[in-house]
Write a protein that holds these residues in place. Structure first.
Motif, PDB file in Angstrom:
ATOM      1  N   ILE A  96     -11.878   0.315   2.678  1.00 11.38           N
ATOM      2  CA  ILE A  96     -10.657   0.340   3.490  1.00 11.38           C
ATOM      3  C   ILE A  96     -10.469  -0.996   4.195  1.00 11.38           C
ATOM      4  O   ILE A  96      -9.362  -1.551   4.232  1.00 11.38           O
ATOM      5  CB  ILE A  96     -10.735   1.495   4.515  1.00 11.38           C
ATOM      6  N   ALA A  97     -11.563  -1.520   4.768  1.00  8.77           N
ATOM      7  CA  ALA A  97     -11.491  -2.809   5.460  1.00  8.77           C
ATOM      8  C   ALA A  97     -11.126  -3.929   4.496  1.00  8.77           C
ATOM      9  O   ALA A  97     -10.340  -4.825   4.826  1.00  8.77           O
ATOM     10  CB  ALA A  97     -12.828  -3.115   6.136  1.00  8.77           C
ATOM     11  N   TRP A  98     -11.686  -3.875   3.288  1.00  6.83           N
ATOM     12  CA  TRP A  98     -11.397  -4.906   2.283  1.00  6.83           C
ATOM     13  C   TRP A  98      -9.918  -4.879   1.895  1.00  6.83           C
ATOM     14  O   TRP A  98      -9.263  -5.919   1.823  1.00  6.83           O
ATOM     15  CB  TRP A  98     -12.270  -4.685   1.045  1.00  6.83           C
ATOM     16  N   PHE A 136      -4.442  -7.098   2.191  1.00  9.19           N
ATOM     17  CA  PHE A 136      -3.029  -6.977   2.538  1.00  9.19           C
ATOM     18  C   PHE A 136      -2.653  -8.005   3.595  1.00  9.19           C
ATOM     19  O   PHE A 136      -1.592  -8.637   3.514  1.00  9.19           O
ATOM     20  CB  PHE A 136      -2.719  -5.567   3.049  1.00  9.19           C
ATOM     21  N   TYR A 137      -3.514  -8.134   4.609  1.00  4.26           N
ATOM     22  CA  TYR A 137      -3.234  -9.112   5.664  1.00  4.26           C
ATOM     23  C   TYR A 137      -3.125 -10.510   5.069  1.00  4.26           C
ATOM     24  O   TYR A 137      -2.178 -11.256   5.372  1.00  4.26           O
ATOM     25  CB  TYR A 137      -4.337  -9.102   6.736  1.00  4.26           C
ATOM     26  N   TRP A 138      -4.091 -10.888   4.226  1.00  3.36           N
ATOM     27  CA  TRP A 138      -4.119 -12.245   3.661  1.00  3.36           C
ATOM     28  C   TRP A 138      -2.834 -12.528   2.883  1.00  3.36           C
ATOM     29  O   TRP A 138      -2.235 -13.600   3.027  1.00  3.36           O
ATOM     30  CB  TRP A 138      -5.337 -12.396   2.746  1.00  3.36           C
ATOM     31  N   PHE A 139      -2.411 -11.564   2.077  1.00  3.30           N
ATOM     32  CA  PHE A 139      -1.201 -11.769   1.271  1.00  3.30           C
ATOM     33  C   PHE A 139       0.040 -11.847   2.149  1.00  3.30           C
ATOM     34  O   PHE A 139       0.871 -12.758   1.995  1.00  3.30           O
ATOM     35  CB  PHE A 139      -1.063 -10.628   0.256  1.00  3.30           C
ATOM     36  N   GLN A 140       0.177 -10.924   3.100  1.00  2.00           N
ATOM     37  CA  GLN A 140       1.388 -10.875   3.922  1.00  2.00           C
ATOM     38  C   GLN A 140       1.465 -12.022   4.921  1.00  2.00           C
ATOM     39  O   GLN A 140       2.555 -12.400   5.345  1.00  2.00           O
ATOM     40  CB  GLN A 140       1.461  -9.541   4.657  1.00  2.00           C
ATOM     41  N   SER A 141       0.303 -12.575   5.306  1.00  2.00           N
ATOM     42  CA  SER A 141       0.309 -13.638   6.303  1.00  2.00           C
ATOM     43  C   SER A 141       0.977 -14.910   5.795  1.00  2.00           C
ATOM     44  O   SER A 141       1.347 -15.780   6.584  1.00  2.00           O
ATOM     45  CB  SER A 141      -1.119 -13.949   6.756  1.00  2.00           C
ATOM     46  N   TRP A 142       1.129 -15.038   4.474  1.00  2.00           N
ATOM     47  CA  TRP A 142       1.848 -16.198   3.929  1.00  2.00           C
ATOM     48  C   TRP A 142       3.345 -16.091   4.169  1.00  2.00           C
ATOM     49  O   TRP A 142       4.057 -17.094   4.157  1.00  2.00           O
ATOM     50  CB  TRP A 142       1.586 -16.324   2.427  1.00  2.00           C
ATOM     51  N   PHE A 143       3.836 -14.860   4.372  1.00  2.00           N
ATOM     52  CA  PHE A 143       5.277 -14.638   4.472  1.00  2.00           C
ATOM     53  C   PHE A 143       5.735 -14.093   5.823  1.00  2.00           C
ATOM     54  O   PHE A 143       6.908 -14.219   6.164  1.00  2.00           O
ATOM     55  CB  PHE A 143       5.730 -13.652   3.377  1.00  2.00           C
ATOM     56  N   SER A 179      -4.521   1.379   7.904  1.00  2.00           N
ATOM     57  CA  SER A 179      -5.487   0.790   8.837  1.00  2.00           C
ATOM     58  C   SER A 179      -4.923  -0.492   9.434  1.00  2.00           C
ATOM     59  O   SER A 179      -5.062  -0.752  10.640  1.00  2.00           O
ATOM     60  CB  SER A 179      -6.813   0.483   8.120  1.00  2.00           C
ATOM     61  N   LEU A 180      -4.288  -1.293   8.590  1.00  2.00           N
ATOM     62  CA  LEU A 180      -3.652  -2.516   9.067  1.00  2.00           C
ATOM     63  C   LEU A 180      -2.540  -2.181  10.056  1.00  2.00           C
ATOM     64  O   LEU A 180      -2.391  -2.843  11.091  1.00  2.00           O
ATOM     65  CB  LEU A 180      -3.097  -3.304   7.874  1.00  2.00           C
ATOM     66  N   LEU A 239       7.740  -5.158  12.071  1.00  2.00           N
ATOM     67  CA  LEU A 239       6.644  -5.358  11.120  1.00  2.00           C
ATOM     68  C   LEU A 239       5.802  -4.089  10.994  1.00  2.00           C
ATOM     69  O   LEU A 239       5.379  -3.718   9.895  1.00  2.00           O
ATOM     70  CB  LEU A 239       5.768  -6.530  11.558  1.00  2.00           C
ATOM     71  N   LEU A 240       5.566  -3.422  12.128  1.00  2.00           N
ATOM     72  CA  LEU A 240       4.771  -2.193  12.119  1.00  2.00           C
ATOM     73  C   LEU A 240       5.403  -1.140  11.229  1.00  2.00           C
ATOM     74  O   LEU A 240       4.726  -0.531  10.392  1.00  2.00           O
ATOM     75  CB  LEU A 240       4.627  -1.667  13.547  1.00  2.00           C
ATOM     76  N   PHE A 241       6.692  -0.917  11.379  1.00  2.00           N
ATOM     77  CA  PHE A 241       7.341   0.133  10.595  1.00  2.00           C
ATOM     78  C   PHE A 241       7.474  -0.253   9.128  1.00  2.00           C
ATOM     79  O   PHE A 241       7.468   0.632   8.258  1.00  2.00           O
ATOM     80  CB  PHE A 241       8.683   0.510  11.214  1.00  2.00           C
ATOM     81  N   ASN A 242       7.549  -1.531   8.827  1.00  2.00           N
ATOM     82  CA  ASN A 242       7.530  -1.940   7.419  1.00  2.00           C
ATOM     83  C   ASN A 242       6.202  -1.550   6.764  1.00  2.00           C
ATOM     84  O   ASN A 242       6.165  -1.091   5.615  1.00  2.00           O
ATOM     85  CB  ASN A 242       7.749  -3.448   7.299  1.00  2.00           C
ATOM     86  N   LEU A 243       5.100  -1.741   7.504  1.00  2.00           N
ATOM     87  CA  LEU A 243       3.788  -1.326   7.003  1.00  2.00           C
ATOM     88  C   LEU A 243       3.728   0.196   6.851  1.00  2.00           C
ATOM     89  O   LEU A 243       3.192   0.718   5.866  1.00  2.00           O
ATOM     90  CB  LEU A 243       2.687  -1.786   7.960  1.00  2.00           C
ATOM     91  N   LEU A 244       4.286   0.900   7.825  1.00  2.00           N
ATOM     92  CA  LEU A 244       4.223   2.362   7.818  1.00  2.00           C
ATOM     93  C   LEU A 244       5.017   2.971   6.675  1.00  2.00           C
ATOM     94  O   LEU A 244       4.593   3.964   6.067  1.00  2.00           O
ATOM     95  CB  LEU A 244       4.730   2.916   9.152  1.00  2.00           C
ATOM     96  N   TYR A 245       6.175   2.397   6.361  1.00  2.00           N
ATOM     97  CA  TYR A 245       7.001   2.953   5.282  1.00  2.00           C
ATOM     98  C   TYR A 245       6.233   2.931   3.954  1.00  2.00           C
ATOM     99  O   TYR A 245       6.195   3.938   3.232  1.00  2.00           O
ATOM    100  CB  TYR A 245       8.300   2.152   5.134  1.00  2.00           C
TER     101      TYR A 245
END
Length: 282
Positions: free
Chosen positions: A77-79, A84-91, A145-146, A189-195
């Motif tokens: 889960i952490a991985w 996800f964080y690494w990929f999204q942090s570019w954008f 989790s993110l 951003l939070l709700f985008n992750l939640l959807y």
């Protein structure tokens, strides 16, 4: 299972996470992050993701067969959350999440070296239904989790803005909070992750309910895992409906997210932890 060999790789990824956190803390407080430093950190995260991923593969796919348990589940889960964080942090402007995600990964990456897990039936693992369910479930929990860590960060930011959290002026924490995007942006951003996370969670929960025999080799049983998974699904569904119908936001939304995520962890990790560590059953 080669526990000694695996332990070495497990501690290696944990040590790399720790070194990266030390590197992040070495940056002078109040100093803006240069593009070169950001690139260095992103490259380091990618390298550690590879090391952690190899560690996970070796701990789960062993010569004896497919091994899994609460420790492997949390590590995976952490991985996924960090990936996800690494990929999204570019954008997206989510660099403020970096500390939380890395610290979570640091703790979870060490767990499989301490708890070896349980050998799963090779028949179940070879089933394509089981594989699909397992992959979607892991991705959904990792993404949620993110979202939960993002919600915790919003809570800290909200309390600081309303002077309910004592922060030393000009401290590293104060500068860290000042660097966060506005709360409205954080909430979006939070709700985008939640959807996305909720869509995958729905697929996970209802595939498990409808195809329990094909997935797990037994008819549907309303055990603790199933009940907590359903509670979590209803909580996340209620949150998104309330957001759509009445524009739910702020502290109420954050508390709702954290409650739903707690139920989710109890379903997918808590049940394994109780069986393996407290009851010591396989």
């Amino acid at each position: 299972m080669d526990i000694l060999g695996y332990s070495g790789s497990g501690w290696l990824s944990s040590a790399l996470y720790l070194l990266l956190l030390v590197l992040l803390s070495s940056r002078p407080k109040g100093e803006s992050e240069s593009s070169a430093f950001t690139g260095l950190i992103q490259g380091a995260i990618l390298l550690i993701l590879l090391v952690h991923g190899i560690q996970l593969h070796d701990s789960v796919f062993t010569p004896e067969g497919f091994v899994f348990g609460f420790a492997q589940d949390l590590s995976l889960i952490a991985w996924v959350g960090l990936a996800f964080y690494w990929f999204q942090s570019w954008f997206l402007p989510i660099s403020s999440l970096r500390w939380l995600v890395l610290f979570f990964a640091l703790i979870c990456s060490a767990l499989p070296a301490l708890f070896s897990g349980t050998l799963i039936s090779p028949t179940a693992v070879s089933d394509p239904w089981f594989k699909g369910h397992f992959i979607v479930a892991t991705i959904s929990v990792g993404l949620l989790s993110l979202a939960a860590m993002h919600a915790m960060l919003m809570s800290v930011q909200d309390r600081a803005l309303h002077r309910q959290l004592a922060i030393i002026p000009n401290s590293r924490v104060a500068h860290w909070i000042e660097d966060l995007p506005p709360l409205m942006t954080m909430e979006s951003l939070l709700f985008n992750l939640l959807y996305v996370g909720f869509a995958l969670l729905s697929l996970t929960v209802f595939s498990g309910l409808l195809f329990s025999q094909a997935l797990f080799g037994k008819p549907l049983v309303f055990d603790h895992k199933t009940i907590f998974a359903l509670i979590s699904w209803f909580l996340f569904a209620g949150l998104l409906v309330a957001r759509w119908r009445v524009g739910l936001r702020g502290r109420a939304a954050v508390r709702w997210v954290l409650s739903a995520y707690t139920a989710l962890l109890l379903a997918y990790v808590g049940s394994r932890f109780v069986l393996e560590v407290i009851l010591q059953r396989v």
